[in-house]
Design a protein around this motif. Structure first.
Motif, PDB file in Angstrom:
ATOM      1  N   ARG A  56     -19.384  16.695  42.595  1.00 16.39           N
ATOM      2  CA  ARG A  56     -18.070  16.366  43.140  1.00 16.39           C
ATOM      3  C   ARG A  56     -17.267  17.619  43.482  1.00 16.39           C
ATOM      4  O   ARG A  56     -16.458  17.612  44.393  1.00 16.39           O
ATOM      5  CB  ARG A  56     -17.289  15.515  42.130  1.00 16.39           C
ATOM      6  CG  ARG A  56     -17.911  14.173  41.822  1.00 16.39           C
ATOM      7  CD  ARG A  56     -17.876  13.234  42.993  1.00 16.39           C
ATOM      8  NE  ARG A  56     -16.581  12.589  43.142  1.00 16.39           N
ATOM      9  CZ  ARG A  56     -16.304  11.706  44.090  1.00 16.39           C
ATOM     10  NH1 ARG A  56     -17.224  11.404  44.992  1.00 16.39           N
ATOM     11  NH2 ARG A  56     -15.114  11.158  44.174  1.00 16.39           N
ATOM     12  N   ARG A  86     -10.917  12.439  46.817  1.00 15.07           N
ATOM     13  CA  ARG A  86     -12.379  12.358  46.946  1.00 15.07           C
ATOM     14  C   ARG A  86     -12.798  11.046  47.620  1.00 15.07           C
ATOM     15  O   ARG A  86     -13.708  11.023  48.448  1.00 15.07           O
ATOM     16  CB  ARG A  86     -13.043  12.478  45.575  1.00 15.07           C
ATOM     17  CG  ARG A  86     -12.947  13.848  44.950  1.00 15.07           C
ATOM     18  CD  ARG A  86     -13.607  14.912  45.804  1.00 15.07           C
ATOM     19  NE  ARG A  86     -13.503  16.218  45.201  1.00 15.07           N
ATOM     20  CZ  ARG A  86     -13.782  17.350  45.814  1.00 15.07           C
ATOM     21  NH1 ARG A  86     -14.175  17.338  47.074  1.00 15.07           N
ATOM     22  NH2 ARG A  86     -13.667  18.505  45.206  1.00 15.07           N
ATOM     23  N   GLU A 122     -11.585  23.021  42.768  1.00 10.65           N
ATOM     24  CA  GLU A 122     -11.236  22.509  41.445  1.00 10.65           C
ATOM     25  C   GLU A 122      -9.733  22.684  41.225  1.00 10.65           C
ATOM     26  O   GLU A 122      -9.090  23.485  41.904  1.00 10.65           O
ATOM     27  CB  GLU A 122     -11.998  23.263  40.352  1.00 10.65           C
ATOM     28  CG  GLU A 122     -13.514  23.121  40.399  1.00 10.65           C
ATOM     29  CD  GLU A 122     -14.028  21.767  39.935  1.00 10.65           C
ATOM     30  OE1 GLU A 122     -13.191  20.911  39.557  1.00 10.65           O
ATOM     31  OE2 GLU A 122     -15.250  21.551  39.957  1.00 10.65           O
ATOM     32  N   PRO A 123      -9.168  21.963  40.244  1.00  9.89           N
ATOM     33  CA  PRO A 123      -7.718  22.042  40.014  1.00  9.89           C
ATOM     34  C   PRO A 123      -7.264  23.252  39.206  1.00  9.89           C
ATOM     35  O   PRO A 123      -6.061  23.468  39.068  1.00  9.89           O
ATOM     36  CB  PRO A 123      -7.427  20.742  39.251  1.00  9.89           C
ATOM     37  CG  PRO A 123      -8.705  20.415  38.556  1.00  9.89           C
ATOM     38  CD  PRO A 123      -9.787  20.869  39.481  1.00  9.89           C
ATOM     39  N   VAL A 145      -2.905  14.330  38.020  1.00  6.89           N
ATOM     40  CA  VAL A 145      -3.814  15.233  38.729  1.00  6.89           C
ATOM     41  C   VAL A 145      -5.168  14.586  38.942  1.00  6.89           C
ATOM     42  O   VAL A 145      -5.733  14.622  40.035  1.00  6.89           O
ATOM     43  CB  VAL A 145      -3.956  16.560  37.965  1.00  6.89           C
ATOM     44  CG1 VAL A 145      -5.056  17.400  38.592  1.00  6.89           C
ATOM     45  CG2 VAL A 145      -2.642  17.321  37.989  1.00  6.89           C
ATOM     46  N   ASN A 146      -5.695  13.916  37.872  1.00 12.42           N
ATOM     47  CA  ASN A 146      -6.996  13.275  38.012  1.00 12.42           C
ATOM     48  C   ASN A 146      -6.934  12.124  39.003  1.00 12.42           C
ATOM     49  O   ASN A 146      -7.853  11.922  39.794  1.00 12.42           O
ATOM     50  CB  ASN A 146      -7.489  12.780  36.651  1.00 12.42           C
ATOM     51  CG  ASN A 146      -7.899  13.919  35.734  1.00 12.42           C
ATOM     52  OD1 ASN A 146      -8.203  15.012  36.204  1.00 12.42           O
ATOM     53  ND2 ASN A 146      -7.898  13.671  34.439  1.00 12.42           N
ATOM     54  N   GLN A 171      -4.966  22.437  44.428  1.00 15.49           N
ATOM     55  CA  GLN A 171      -6.384  22.706  44.307  1.00 15.49           C
ATOM     56  C   GLN A 171      -6.688  24.165  44.616  1.00 15.49           C
ATOM     57  O   GLN A 171      -6.105  24.755  45.544  1.00 15.49           O
ATOM     58  CB  GLN A 171      -7.184  21.810  45.263  1.00 15.49           C
ATOM     59  CG  GLN A 171      -7.171  20.328  44.892  1.00 15.49           C
ATOM     60  CD  GLN A 171      -8.097  20.001  43.740  1.00 15.49           C
ATOM     61  OE1 GLN A 171      -7.892  20.452  42.625  1.00 15.49           O
ATOM     62  NE2 GLN A 171      -9.120  19.223  44.013  1.00 15.49           N
ATOM     63  N   ALA A 200      -6.864  13.665  42.441  1.00 11.30           N
ATOM     64  CA  ALA A 200      -8.166  14.226  42.801  1.00 11.30           C
ATOM     65  C   ALA A 200      -9.151  13.134  43.170  1.00 11.30           C
ATOM     66  O   ALA A 200      -9.893  13.250  44.151  1.00 11.30           O
ATOM     67  CB  ALA A 200      -8.704  15.082  41.655  1.00 11.30           C
ATOM     68  N   GLU A 201      -9.168  12.062  42.392  1.00 15.43           N
ATOM     69  CA  GLU A 201     -10.095  10.966  42.677  1.00 15.43           C
ATOM     70  C   GLU A 201      -9.715  10.242  43.963  1.00 15.43           C
ATOM     71  O   GLU A 201     -10.586   9.803  44.730  1.00 15.43           O
ATOM     72  CB  GLU A 201     -10.133   9.992  41.496  1.00 15.43           C
ATOM     73  CG  GLU A 201     -10.804  10.556  40.262  1.00 15.43           C
ATOM     74  CD  GLU A 201     -12.223  11.032  40.550  1.00 15.43           C
ATOM     75  OE1 GLU A 201     -12.992  10.271  41.168  1.00 15.43           O
ATOM     76  OE2 GLU A 201     -12.553  12.175  40.190  1.00 15.43           O
TER      77      GLU A 201
END
Length: 303
Positions: A234, A10, A254-255, A2-3, A210, A6-7
């Protein structure tokens, strides 16, 4: 994962055409891992990477956020809003209102006319309008500065990039009958001049990875202090100063619900924030920034 996802999203929102090499270096991942994950997200619709034409370039000088209350099911109203060329966002929300939409038009009379049409729709109980006075943060506002002319080839390139913002220069060149190097020069010029921005659009809502929360803020004191505090966050997907019942409006992404709550609490704690009101985006029904460039847009591009 997930991270990592997400990154990656972004990074693509910052630069939708960033190379796999640059993305891997920024994220600290292998090129193979970044390439595979990006292919997967594009294939399953988690993310779209597209070009958007700056509203000012198109003469869309009036940007507004409209909140709508309905009597009964929202679907007929939502369907009408989805079909309007003036809407770039339509979302079903939980809160005081049932639907929100973002609209872009060329003039205040055009705004008043469209609002009257929305009020007259069956099942619409009332609407509330916020006018964006300044967009503080938005992946699809590229700050067109004027003075840049485009031709029919540029317009054709823009339309290709609105479908696929990561199309190769070779593929773009084949579409407009130019060499890859000539296409690269034109695309770089369009981006540098603020005509287009190429960024990632992420699927959001209860059925997606998300979650999204709209927040309206009333301020007491120096607006600039609050604005500077949120500009680099962010989790802030969009923010604008507004005229209407709020002084500022933003979208948090946000997740998880817990992460949204933490972000909202962080905003509430900012000195100068006197009141907040939030609405949960249950389902984003339309998010479409693509616009067909008319001959008038090309001819007037030097304005």
């Amino acid at each position: 994962m997930v991270n990592f996802d997400a990154e990656l999203v972004r990074a693509l929102q910052d630069d939708g055409r960033a190379s796999i090499h640059d993305l891997a270096a920024e994220l600290g991942q292998s090129r193979a891992a970044v390439s595979a994950r990006l292919r997967g997200m594009l294939a399953d619709g988690t993310v779209r990477v597209v070009a958007a034409v700056d509203p000012a370039f198109l003469g869309q000088n009036v940007l507004a956020h409209v909140s709508i209350r309905t009597d009964g099911t929202t679907e007929p109203v939502a369907e009408h809003l989805r079909g309007l060329s003036e809407t770039v966002l339509v979302s079903a929300v939980g809160g005081v209102h049932d639907l929100v939409t973002e609209i872009r038009l060329g003039s205040m009379p055009a705004l008043h006319h469209l609002l009257a049409q929305i009020r007259a729709l069956p099942r619409v109980v009332d609407i509330t309008t916020l006018i964006y006075s300044t967009v503080i943060k938005g992946f699809f506002v590229s700050e067109y500065r004027g003075g840049l002319r485009i031709d029919a080839t540029d317009a054709a390139l823009i339309e290709q990039l609105q479908r696929d913002g990561r199309a190769s220069f070779r593929a773009l060149g084949e579409a407009v009958r130019l060499s890859p190097s000539a296409v690269a020069t034109r695309v770089d010029r369009l981006i540098a001049g603020g005509v287009i921005k190429i960024s990632a659009v992420e699927a959001r809502g209860l059925a997606q990875r998300q979650l999204s929360l709209g927040v309206g803020l009333n301020l007491a004191g120096d607006d600039d202090t609050v604005i500077e505090a949120i500009r680099g966050w962010r989790g802030v997907d969009f923010a604008a100063r507004t005229l209407g019942r709020f002084d500022l409006i933003m979208t948090l992404v946000e997740p998880s619900a817990g992460a949204l709550y933490a972000s909202l609490e962080r905003i509430r704690a900012l000195p100068g924030v006197s009141r907040t009101e939030a609405w949960f985006h249950l389902a984003v029904l339309k998010e479409d920034y693509a616009r067909t460039l008319r001959p008038a847009d090309v001819l007037a591009a030097g304005r």
